[in-house]
Design an enzyme around this catalytic site. Structure first.
Site, PDB file in Angstrom:
ATOM      1  CB  VAL A   4      94.220 -90.834  34.560  1.00  0.00           C
ATOM      2  CG1 VAL A   4      95.325 -91.870  34.714  1.00  0.00           C
ATOM      3  CG2 VAL A   4      93.244 -90.920  35.729  1.00  0.00           C
ATOM      4  CB  ALA A  36      94.527 -91.471  20.234  1.00  0.00           C
ATOM      5  CE  LYS A  62      87.941 -97.244  38.590  1.00  0.00           C
ATOM      6  NZ  LYS A  62      89.119 -96.378  38.464  1.00  0.00           N
ATOM      7  N   GLY A 113      93.725 -96.680  43.056  1.00  0.00           N
ATOM      8  CA  GLY A 113      94.621 -95.651  42.548  1.00  0.00           C
ATOM      9  C   GLY A 113      96.092 -95.957  42.714  1.00  0.00           C
ATOM     10  N   GLY A 122      84.332 -81.081  43.982  1.00  0.00           N
ATOM     11  CA  GLY A 122      84.974 -81.922  42.974  1.00  0.00           C
ATOM     12  C   GLY A 122      85.267 -83.335  43.450  1.00  0.00           C
ATOM     13  CD  GLU A 131      82.846 -88.820  37.724  1.00  0.00           C
ATOM     14  OE1 GLU A 131      82.424 -88.590  36.588  1.00  0.00           O
ATOM     15  OE2 GLU A 131      83.524 -89.819  38.014  1.00  0.00           O
ATOM     16  CG  ASP A 171      84.517 -96.893  41.267  1.00  0.00           C
ATOM     17  OD1 ASP A 171      85.096 -96.975  40.160  1.00  0.00           O
ATOM     18  OD2 ASP A 171      85.128 -96.672  42.331  1.00  0.00           O
ATOM     19  CE  LYS A 192      87.985 -98.115  41.983  1.00  0.00           C
ATOM     20  NZ  LYS A 192      87.710 -96.874  42.764  1.00  0.00           N
TER      21      LYS A 192
END
Lengths: 443, 443
Positions: free
Chosen positions: A17, A46, A108, A137, A190, A193, A204, A208
């Site tokens: 991202v 960083a 999130k 997204g 892909g 994961e 996840d 959200k």
């Protein structure tokens, strides 16, 4: 056009991202400046992998290994947290707020669990914590909930808010394959994961949904109250039967205003095939919001990926650029409602949630089975919407045959259904664990 | 929560939308105040029919016949213009701005034609003119374009932005009926007005497309440059043939960034049936926005009606309430881009627009016809995507038979297609005016 120098942004983490944010800000810098009235420049990054970071940003930004150097830099106006997780990310966000930085984050998990603490700190310090990228997204769903639909008493929100699981479900339906097979393919492509737990177990999506619940109803984030059920037990057969009955199965995050509280839940859900959201395929996301004035609205787009997520992060950067010198009173509240006007509506326990149900029973193909099953439902006051009985398809021991019995019910409280399920499961003619999937008409 | 008294709003016109605004503001006043941080109250209403106005607002607001009394009232902070049209509405909006009032309007016709003048006056006076309700009713599409997608170089926007025509097209497809029959039904059901010209001729959609074009590309509103073609000539046969080829016909408002300019056009369009927007049925609206970072996003909801439109008007009232005491520099620019950073991209003439085409030719069923037609296309450099030739279905004079020849082409410039169409029309074997409908893949 303002003559102010560019607002200075520090990135914490420049992975998928972060590199998207850097790339889009560079590519569209003129377009963005024409909108924001001021340039937006990433001047410090960083990342523990300073070599990779330098290969991405070149000479455009200072690269450091220590995130705290970004927070400590007085020239930095906005800190973008893209590290993820609850650990160091939480500390850094709190330190950035303490240092008077505005924060933009796509995290999130962090906000769903520690949002109350973070938003309170930001409020006290007079800084903004923006998080459009945390849900769905690139789809501006936070802005829609927080600003676009302010006229409405929101009734419910239901969304496909995890692309990995929607990809898997789409593939299972298209190819008639079972979950395990498709998961492996998704990992190879892909879309999933190496450790897919957060996605496939619904966690996840629940993060959200928790955020959308807070935004819709003006309640604190309460991830620990969410009911979470993933897609790992779904079978191709159920997707096929659902299709025959006019439904698709989607992993939905749902939050709903009900008598005495708010529902907050993630689970596989039968949705009528004719609904637009039932036709959202592959890794795409979509959120349906039902408001009392506007009726049904839907928001669709890519829920993940480098540039779609960057699109949301940068929209937040533009918002902060526009508002950071304005009186904090004029900013949009973090959770849509003014901090002093939050509601104490409770998240209702799952037993009290009311939905329709899809049931699949593996039964002995002999007289009286349907009467036994429907008798239990009738005594529990559960009304049947549709029954699908297949021809006997398997010969068991001693020549007996088995079949699938599929039942759709009308709205029923989960507690009532649980009791009925236990009774049905105890029937000697019910030969395997009953499959139960919730059903929402979304009308 | 702020201790400020409610912000005072004056309504000009309390018909369908105005009464919705009043009703929703009353019903959800507490919810809205918790979001906005301040109450929002309609304290004055101007309507020529003062009796009807009083029957709606009761004692809650002062009712006057003269709109200028609202504008002249120093207590009124925001004027909501819901009169419509270019005439008196334009004068009143300009006078309200001159009087230092913020303006909220649902009037797409006014803004698409006189927007430049109005926004310039507002800018000079330091007031806001908000118009979420002007495009796609309750869908927060203006906010998405202006704030949600600021990171993006927008590539195109395509929308079903007129509910009346989408209702008619849906009915034509569902029931296999021709335009005239369905229009009468739509009028009976209240989906079409007694004088439906603005809707069915595409003018209303073009007003909205003009506004989206300005917001997406940072160009001035240029309704006079829009190409506008309605649905009055569509036949059930074309909807049926399109379906057989895997397409739906929708009236789309399209604006697209191309080499050397911007396309701005409204016309019936073949869209692949598998696209989400092809499945938007009845009076619903949907807008697809393609951005370079976010990819494809879609926004769906009710495009008209009392409360859906009120939802957008009130969202604007909340935005103004939040921002009206803030420095004008921090507000979102009227047309998404800062006034001094607008683009001079020209709207390209229709001859240069490139799309695919659906052609239906009524031809004599005799050898060589297909060769003649495809020869003309080949010589013009127009590439064919698909051909559908029906069996001869009609006996003409002297025993001759006729048939429909349907051709889908790949992308072609309109000017090239016009020349080829003229050549095909001149063939003696082409027996009726050729039907030409544009096609967009929206991919």
């Amino acid at each position: 056009m303002s003559n102010l120098p560019p607002i200075q942004v520090g990135l914490l983490g420049i992975g998928t991202v972060g590199s998207g944010v850097f790339r889009v800000l560079q590519r569209n810098q003129e377009e963005i400046r024409r909108r924001a009235g001021r340039g937006i420049a990433i001047t410090m990054v960083a990342d523990l992998d300073t070599g990779r970071a330098r290969s991405i940003v070149g000479d455009a930004a200072q690269v450091v290994a220590d995130a705290r150097a970004v927070i400590a830099n007085p020239a930095i106006d906005i800190v973008v947290e893209l590290i993820g997780g609850y650990g160091i990310a939480r500390q850094l966000v709190m330190e950035a707020i303490e240092a008077g930085k505005h924060v933009v984050t796509a995290n999130k998990a962090l906000l769903a669990v520690h949002g109350s603490e973070i938003f309170a700190a930001a409020q006290a310090k007079g800084v903004m914590v923006a998080f459009e990228a945390a849900v769905a997204g690139g789809i501006p769903i936070i802005k829609a909930l927080r600003e676009g639909l302010t006229a409405n008493r929101i009734q419910w929100v239901a969304g496909i808010i995890n692309g990995t699981t929607n990809f898997i479900l789409s593939e299972m339906r298209d190819k008639g394959l079972d979950f395990d097979v498709v998961l492996k393919e998704a990992q190879r492509l892909g879309y999933a994961e190496a450790d897919p737990t957060f996605d496939i177990e619904g966690i996840d999506a629940a993060h959200k949904a928790t955020l959308m619940s807070a935004l819709a109803f003006g309640i604190p984030v309460q991830f620990d109250k969410a009911y979470v059920e993933g897609i790992t037990k779904l079978q191709a057969a159920d997707i096929r039967y659902a299709e025959q009955l006019g439904y698709r199965i989607k992993l939905l995050g749902i939050t709903k205003r009900v008598d005495g509280g708010v529902e907050l839940r993630v689970h596989p859900t039968l949705v009528p095939a004719r609904r637009l959201i039932a036709n959202v395929e592959g890794a795409m996301n979509a959120v349906v919001v039902q408001g009392d004035a506007v009726g049904t609205t839907l928001y669709y787009g890519k829920g993940a990926g480098s540039e779609p997520t960057a699109s949301a992060v940068i929209a937040d950067l533009v918002d902060v650029t526009r508002l950071h010198t304005a009186d904090p009173q004029h900013r949009v509240p973090h959770l849509a409602f003014q901090p002093h006007a939050m509601s104490d509506l409770a998240v209702v326990p799952m037993e009290r949630v009311v939905t329709g149900y899809y049931l699949r029973l593996r039964v002995a193909d002999q007289p009286g089975v349907l009467a036994d099953v429907t008798g239990i439902l009738a005594r529990a006051g559960i009304s049947i919407d549709a029954v699908l009985q297949r021809e006997a398809d398997e010969v068991g021991g001693e020549g007996s045959t088995q079949t699938d019995l599929i039942i759709l019910t009308h709205d029923t409280a989960e507690g009532t259904m649980n009791a009925a399920l236990a009774a049905m499961q105890a029937l000697p003619t019910v030969l395997a664990p009953i499959v139960r999937i919730r059903k929402e008409e979304l009308a």
